[in-house]
Motif scaffolding. Structure first.
Motif, short mmCIF file in Angstrom:
data_model
loop_
_atom_site.label_atom_id
_atom_site.label_comp_id
_atom_site.label_asym_id
_atom_site.label_seq_id
_atom_site.Cartn_x
_atom_site.Cartn_y
_atom_site.Cartn_z
N LEU A 1 46.64 -2.98 10.46
CA LEU A 1 45.25 -3.18 10.08
C LEU A 1 44.12 -3.01 10.72
N LEU A 2 43.18 -2.00 10.62
CA LEU A 2 42.12 -1.68 11.43
C LEU A 2 40.77 -2.38 10.60
N LEU A 3 40.43 -3.41 11.19
CA LEU A 3 39.68 -4.49 10.41
C LEU A 3 38.29 -4.16 10.47
N GLY A 4 37.42 -4.17 11.56
CA GLY A 4 36.12 -3.92 11.64
C GLY A 4 35.70 -4.27 13.05
N PRO A 5 34.32 -4.35 13.27
CA PRO A 5 33.70 -4.38 14.53
C PRO A 5 34.03 -5.85 15.13
N LYS A 6 34.14 -6.17 16.00
CA LYS A 6 34.27 -7.47 16.87
C LYS A 6 33.12 -8.15 16.62
N GLU A 7 31.92 -7.76 16.88
CA GLU A 7 30.55 -8.44 16.78
C GLU A 7 29.36 -7.68 15.83
N GLU A 8 29.34 -6.34 15.86
CA GLU A 8 28.43 -5.74 15.36
C GLU A 8 28.65 -5.60 13.86
N ALA A 9 27.39 -5.41 13.12
CA ALA A 9 27.40 -5.41 11.75
C ALA A 9 28.16 -4.19 11.07
N VAL A 10 28.78 -4.19 9.97
CA VAL A 10 29.26 -2.93 9.20
C VAL A 10 28.03 -2.69 8.23
N GLU A 11 27.68 -1.23 8.64
CA GLU A 11 26.46 -0.83 7.99
C GLU A 11 26.63 0.62 7.37
N ALA A 12 26.42 1.08 6.44
CA ALA A 12 26.63 2.57 6.17
C ALA A 12 25.88 3.49 6.98
N PRO A 13 26.35 4.72 7.76
CA PRO A 13 25.42 5.57 8.57
C PRO A 13 24.42 6.18 7.70
N LEU A 14 23.35 6.88 8.00
CA LEU A 14 22.27 7.36 7.46
C LEU A 14 22.67 8.49 6.59
N GLU A 15 23.95 9.01 7.09
CA GLU A 15 24.45 10.28 6.27
C GLU A 15 24.96 9.87 5.11
N PHE A 16 25.20 8.58 4.66
CA PHE A 16 25.61 8.34 3.38
C PHE A 16 24.44 7.86 2.56
#
Length: 298
Positions: free
Chosen positions: A244-259
């Protein structure tokens, strides 16, 4: 609609990127063929994992958590036929050595796990890159994300045929590469359009890829977090290996501006993977519903 198949030999043809994007948007899961991982390594890894899962419970309990829920998971009231071992993989041999030491694995077993971990990690980075490219985005950020192994054993017997092996759920992370049991079936995925559960029959030498909750949030709702479960179809022990590729270690998950634009406003507040994972666990929301708790209120 037939369960989608992604053939890595189609890349870099534009049709390959189109098929990957559509499968990830419409199903949230697909079969991966013509990948880079040697079939002999897959076979050896299956043998090693089965031998570790067959260890006495008191030894398997030594596989302790790195993050909550990442170590040995015993059969439970919700999933009485399923148990599993876990390994947080950070792209280095150190975590593999720790895992093997916990279980008293041999030098050969350690070598197989390390080779497999390196190979499947490389495949994951390649697949993540292709998924990002299908939206004309860069994917360098994925290399710093947390990864995890789950080794699953389903203690199926003739008496348990028809019973659930693993409840209907979505994966909490970004992508999962699953080496399913090559002979014992039971995996079912939900058709997003009809809501029907579609059997995914064993297909030796291939992988099944699931898109998770984190990917749906990252894509601002474009990607589908595929719902799936395991059912007991026959009285034979079933073993699967999930990376499983989970997510960032510390940074927030946030949609790129392209989306994000005026027609597609931002759907989710930024969150760290650990914050989101704890929401799922504390609220017992494992069917994709946890995303509603991080949704921006209109």
């Amino acid at each position: 609609m037939a369960f989608p198949v992604i053939d890595l030999n189609q890349f870099p043809d534009p049709e390959g990127y189109k098929r990957l994007r559509e499968a990830s948007e419409q199903w949230g899961c697909f079969r991966l063929v013509n990948h880079k991982i040697p079939l002999s390594l897959m076979s050896e890894m299956k043998k090693v994992v089965r031998s570790l899962l067959d260890l006495p419970t008191e030894i398997k309990k030594n596989n302790t958590d790195v993050i909550y829920g990442s170590g040995y998971v015993a059969p439970s009231k919700v999933n009485p036929l399923n148990e599993g071992l876990g390994l947080c993989y950070l792209g280095s041999s150190e975590t593999v050595h720790t895992f093997c030491s916990q279980l008293g694995a041999s030098s050969y077993q350690r070598e197989v796990i390390e080779k497999y971990a390196e190979a499947v990690y490389e495949q994951m980075m390649d697949l993540g890159d292709k998924l990002a490219q299908s939206f004309e985005l860069q994917s360098d950020f994925l290399k710093e994300w947390l990864c995890q192994f789950r080794f699953n054993k389903y203690n199926f017997t003739s008496e348990s045929v028809g019973s659930p092996g693993l409840e209907l759920h979505t994966d909490s992370g970004f992508l999962t590469i699953l080496q399913d049991d090559e002979s014992v079936g039971g995996l079912e995925v939900m058709d997003r359009q009809s809501g029907a559960l579609v059997p995914v029959d064993p297909c030796p030498g291939t992988f099944v890829v699931n898109v998770g909750d984190t990917a749906k949030a990252w894509s601002n709702g474009r990607l589908c977090n595929g719902r799936h479960r395991v059912q007991c179809k026959e009285g034979s022990v079933r073993v699967s290996i999930a990376f499983l590729l989970l997510g960032p270690k510390e940074e927030a998950v946030e949609a790129p501006l392209e989306f994000v634009d005026s027609e597609h406003p931002r759907l989710y507040v930024p969150f760290t993977y650990e914050e989101f994972r704890m929401i799922r666990l504390s609220k017992h929301l494992r069917d994709g519903d946890a995303l509603e708790l991080v949704r921006i209120k209109s």
